[in-house]
Design an enzyme around this catalytic site. Structure first.
Site, PDB file in Angstrom:
ATOM      1  N   HIS A 191     -21.417  49.354  -7.884  1.00 58.69           N
ATOM      2  CA  HIS A 191     -20.454  49.164  -7.549  1.00 58.69           C
ATOM      3  C   HIS A 191     -20.624  49.110  -6.151  1.00 58.69           C
ATOM      4  O   HIS A 191     -19.991  48.679  -4.991  1.00 58.69           O
ATOM      5  CB  HIS A 191     -18.975  50.115  -7.516  1.00 58.69           C
ATOM      6  CG  HIS A 191     -18.082  49.865  -8.565  1.00 58.69           C
ATOM      7  ND1 HIS A 191     -18.885  51.462 -10.164  1.00 58.69           N
ATOM      8  CD2 HIS A 191     -17.238  49.254  -9.482  1.00 58.69           C
ATOM      9  CE1 HIS A 191     -18.590  51.445 -10.576  1.00 58.69           C
ATOM     10  NE2 HIS A 191     -17.497  49.953 -11.110  1.00 58.69           N
ATOM     11  N   GLN A 245      -5.066  46.685 -19.421  1.00 58.84           N
ATOM     12  CA  GLN A 245      -5.725  46.124 -19.817  1.00 58.84           C
ATOM     13  C   GLN A 245      -6.876  46.438 -21.031  1.00 58.84           C
ATOM     14  O   GLN A 245      -8.036  46.406 -21.162  1.00 58.84           O
ATOM     15  CB  GLN A 245      -7.155  45.335 -18.840  1.00 58.84           C
ATOM     16  CG  GLN A 245      -7.648  46.839 -17.963  1.00 58.84           C
ATOM     17  CD  GLN A 245      -8.569  46.463 -16.831  1.00 58.84           C
ATOM     18  OE1 GLN A 245      -7.980  45.924 -15.872  1.00 58.84           O
ATOM     19  NE2 GLN A 245     -10.019  45.581 -16.750  1.00 58.84           N
ATOM     20  N   LYS A 301     -22.085  41.899 -14.777  1.00 58.03           N
ATOM     21  CA  LYS A 301     -21.583  42.463 -16.117  1.00 58.03           C
ATOM     22  C   LYS A 301     -21.243  41.952 -17.327  1.00 58.03           C
ATOM     23  O   LYS A 301     -20.445  41.615 -18.126  1.00 58.03           O
ATOM     24  CB  LYS A 301     -22.319  44.192 -15.912  1.00 58.03           C
ATOM     25  CG  LYS A 301     -22.098  44.612 -17.533  1.00 58.03           C
ATOM     26  CD  LYS A 301     -22.397  46.245 -17.295  1.00 58.03           C
ATOM     27  CE  LYS A 301     -21.476  46.687 -16.888  1.00 58.03           C
ATOM     28  NZ  LYS A 301     -20.385  47.044 -17.714  1.00 58.03           N
ATOM     29  N   ARG A 344     -19.139  53.525 -18.535  1.00 58.52           N
ATOM     30  CA  ARG A 344     -18.502  54.288 -19.330  1.00 58.52           C
ATOM     31  C   ARG A 344     -20.176  55.226 -20.447  1.00 58.52           C
ATOM     32  O   ARG A 344     -20.378  55.496 -21.074  1.00 58.52           O
ATOM     33  CB  ARG A 344     -18.308  53.049 -20.524  1.00 58.52           C
ATOM     34  CG  ARG A 344     -16.851  52.724 -20.586  1.00 58.52           C
ATOM     35  CD  ARG A 344     -16.720  52.428 -21.209  1.00 58.52           C
ATOM     36  NE  ARG A 344     -15.137  51.527 -21.627  1.00 58.52           N
ATOM     37  CZ  ARG A 344     -14.786  50.655 -20.911  1.00 58.52           C
ATOM     38  NH1 ARG A 344     -14.731  49.913 -20.447  1.00 58.52           N
ATOM     39  NH2 ARG A 344     -13.138  50.697 -20.992  1.00 58.52           N
TER      40      ARG A 344
HETATM   41  O1  PAF Z   1     -13.942  45.510 -13.578  1.00 57.40           O
HETATM   42  C1  PAF Z   1     -12.882  45.777 -13.382  1.00 57.40           C
HETATM   43  O2  PAF Z   1     -13.143  47.696 -13.084  1.00 57.40           O
HETATM   44  C2  PAF Z   1     -12.010  46.143 -13.678  1.00 57.40           C
HETATM   45  O3  PAF Z   1     -11.425  45.475 -14.787  1.00 57.40           O
HETATM   46  C3  PAF Z   1     -10.801  45.036 -12.415  1.00 57.40           C
HETATM   47  C4  PAF Z   1     -11.371  44.037 -12.292  1.00 57.40           C
HETATM   48  C5  PAF Z   1     -11.377  46.668 -11.274  1.00 57.40           C
HETATM   49  C6  PAF Z   1      -9.656  44.844 -13.240  1.00 57.40           C
HETATM   50  O4  PAF Z   1      -9.160  46.405 -13.092  1.00 57.40           O
END
Ligand code: PAF
Length: 286
Positions: A37, A64, A156, A194
């Site tokens: 990140h 999601q 990724k 994860r």
């Molecule tokens: O890749 C992610 O962490 C998520 O899918 C995102 C783009 C932040 C959307 O919730």
């Protein structure tokens, strides 16, 4: 560094910046940040420069996740995330809650979604049927709140990045999408929030995703090979890691995501693997 949890507050600031001509670089995340990140944050800063602003959102987006997935247990550590963001020179961390993002409506009362209909039909879209609908919806909402000039996503999640690019093109979002390379641990395992779920034995076996990519690369470097044959060889390859269960492996065109019958250098490979109960994904250009 400012921390904003209100959607209206975030949008007000973004509109103020827009009026001032300040460019915003945006990194949407679900938190539990790692070096991968932070490399996206650096890419965002590179694109907007010192005069721009870098915004990171931290939001574990419920839409999601499927009903049997890890929404409740998804790793969270906001205090540490904020420290990392501060050290990385982030200007604003946007931390909305579900009420902010989904209007505080009782379940069932939120009813507007964005659905990409082509690129989301394969791979993750098969195993996780409502996943991309949740991703496109939340990313569109975040774009409306943060008003970025540039948004950075990780390679990724190759399919996710392709779908977001398509959404941005189809719906005329004025946002440039940057896809930054996957960062890997020393042994090659792709960095992922994860990975935290893995015990020591699972962690050592999880590197099989990376080894499978390398094995496929080596195989096609010698000669092109049928996708069916390579899939079957890789299934065999996975028997070496008893904790790992292959969910899918696909070979496809990196632009269209169309599956290919014949795999050769330049073909994109993606795979999803359960290691214990943890589902990991990876991909690479062969
Ligand atoms: O890749 C992610 O962490 C998520 O899918 C995102 C783009 C932040 C959307 O919730």
């Amino acid at each position: 560094m400012r921390i904003i949890s209100s959607a209206v507050g975030m949008q007000k600031l973004a509109r103020f910046w827009q009026r001032q001509g300040v460019r915003v670089g945006f990194v949407p995340t679900m938190g539990y940040l790692h070096a991968g990140h932070l490399s996206l944050v650096r890419a965002a800063r590179k694109h907007v420069g010192k005069s721009g602003r870098v915004v990171v959102s931290i939001y574990v987006n419920p839409t999601q996740f499927g009903p049997a997935e890890d929404l409740a247990s998804y790793p969270r550590d906001l205090k540490r995330d904020l420290q990392l963001c501060r050290a990385a020179g982030v200007d604003v961390v946007f931390t909305p809650g579900d009420a902010e993002m989904y209007l505080g409506k009782a379940e069932g009362n939120y009813s507007t979604y964005i659905i990409e209909e082509k690129l989301s039909q394969s791979m993750e879209g098969v195993t996780r049927p409502a996943h991309f609908r949740g991703v496109t919806t939340v990313v569109a909402k975040l774009f409306h709140l943060v008003l970025p000039a540039v948004a950075v996503f990780g390679q990724k999640d190759f399919q996710q990045a392709a779908i977001i690019r398509r959404m941005v093109a189809d719906l005329n979002f004025p946002v440039k999408i940057i896809v930054a390379p996957t960062l890997r641990e020393g042994d090659g395992l792709a960095m992922s929030s994860r990975n935290k779920y893995l015990d020591a034995e699972q962690r050592s076996q999880a590197v099989i995703l990376f080894h499978a990519l390398q094995a496929a690369k080596a195989a096609v470097a010698r000669q092109s090979i049928s996708a069916a044959r390579l899939k079957s060889d890789l299934k065999e390859f996975f028997t070496a890691a008893p904790q790992a269960r292959l969910d899918y492996v696909e070979f496809f065109d990196p632009e269209t995501l169309e599956p290919v019958a014949e795999v050769k250098p330049g073909t994109q490979m993606a795979l999803a693997v359960f290691v214990g109960k943890t589902r990991l994904i990876d991909n690479g250009r062969l």
